[in-house]
Design an enzyme around this catalytic site. Structure first.
Site: not given
Length: 269
Positions: A75, A120, A123, A143
């Site tokens: 992000a 992310g 991910e 994170e």
């Protein structure tokens, strides 16, 4: 005819059709290490939502990042700086929907990891069917070093891919790991020299696209849904998917082509 997703004007993506049936989707924010901002998330939802609604529109998708430094850094924390709790939660729910949109892609989705895949970004890689990575790529779930945790499927995909104990070490420490480790652990399928990852992913996509499209979609569905069930239930799902192929023209064409000693001409029907 140009694929409608190629013709569409995108702000944070580049969508190309190098040959009929194959799409290359590039995260196109190289100045921000292809980090996911709100617009990128919304555009991925729109793109993969279109593919889910029209599964016959292509036969395979390659997802990659612009440049040679990063696949996706996660992000965009610059955009998140100063967000209040409500805005943060609203954006994150959009990112959740984005990951679900990738998982719903009805055709094979291959990640061509051209550089770092963090948070992310990792991910996104794990939401693809499989991945090739450039030698020297780095990976991490960072994170917890920012006061949060993986929230786009990371805590579910990673242990399913590499086992709970190794996944816990990766997620709890936030430490980077190498492309060689990602290969050894099964996160990526192949390492390739710099500059070649997209070409090799496309070569595999081309080989997939030469096969019967409905059979590929049914096989993907059987694998994805069967893994969520016990073995007997999964085998029943497989048979249900298999029997959908018996009345297809492609099934008859495959048998005929074998007996006539010629390449099959599949039509997706």
């Amino acid at each position: 005819m140009t694929h409608p997703l190629v013709a569409k004007a995108w702000e944070t993506l580049r969508v190309e059709e190098p040959e009929p049936g194959l799409l290359v989707v590039t995260l196109n924010r190289p100045h921000r290490a292809n980090a996911m901002n709100t617009t990128l998330g919304e555009e991925l939802i729109a793109l993969f939502g279109t593919l889910e609604a029209a599964p016959h529109a292509c036969q395979a998708v390659v997802l990659t990042g612009a440049g040679d430094r990063a696949f996706c850094a996660g992000a965009d924390l610059a955009e998140r700086n100063g967000m209040d709790d409500e805005a943060f939660a609203r954006q994150h729910y959009m990112f959740e929907r984005m990951m679900r949109a990738l998982l719903a892609c009805p055709v094979p989705l291959i990640a061509a990891v051209n550089g770092a895949a963090f948070a992310g970004g990792l991910e996104l890689v794990l939401s693809c069917d499989f991945a090739y990575a450039v030698e020297g790529a780095r990976f991490a779930f960072t994170e917890v070093t920012r006061g949060i945790m993986p929230g786009g499927g990371g805590t579910q995909h990673l242990p399913r891919s590499i086992g709970a104990r190794r996944a816990k070490e990766i997620i709890f420490t936030g430490a980077h790991f190498t492309a060689e480790e990602a290969l050894a652990w099964g996160i990526v399928n192949r390492l390739v020299p710099p500059g070649e990852v997209l070409a090799q992913a496309l070569a595999t996509a081309r080989r997939i696209a030469a096969n019967a499209p409905v059979a590929i979609r049914q096989a993907k569905k059987a694998i994805d849904h069967g893994l969520q069930a016990d073995l007997r239930t999964g085998m029943q799902m497989e048979i249900e998917a298999y029997y959908q192929l018996i009345p297809t023209q492609d099934r008859r064409e495959g048998i005929a082509a074998f007996n006539e000693k010629r390449p099959p001409r599949f039509t997706g029907r």
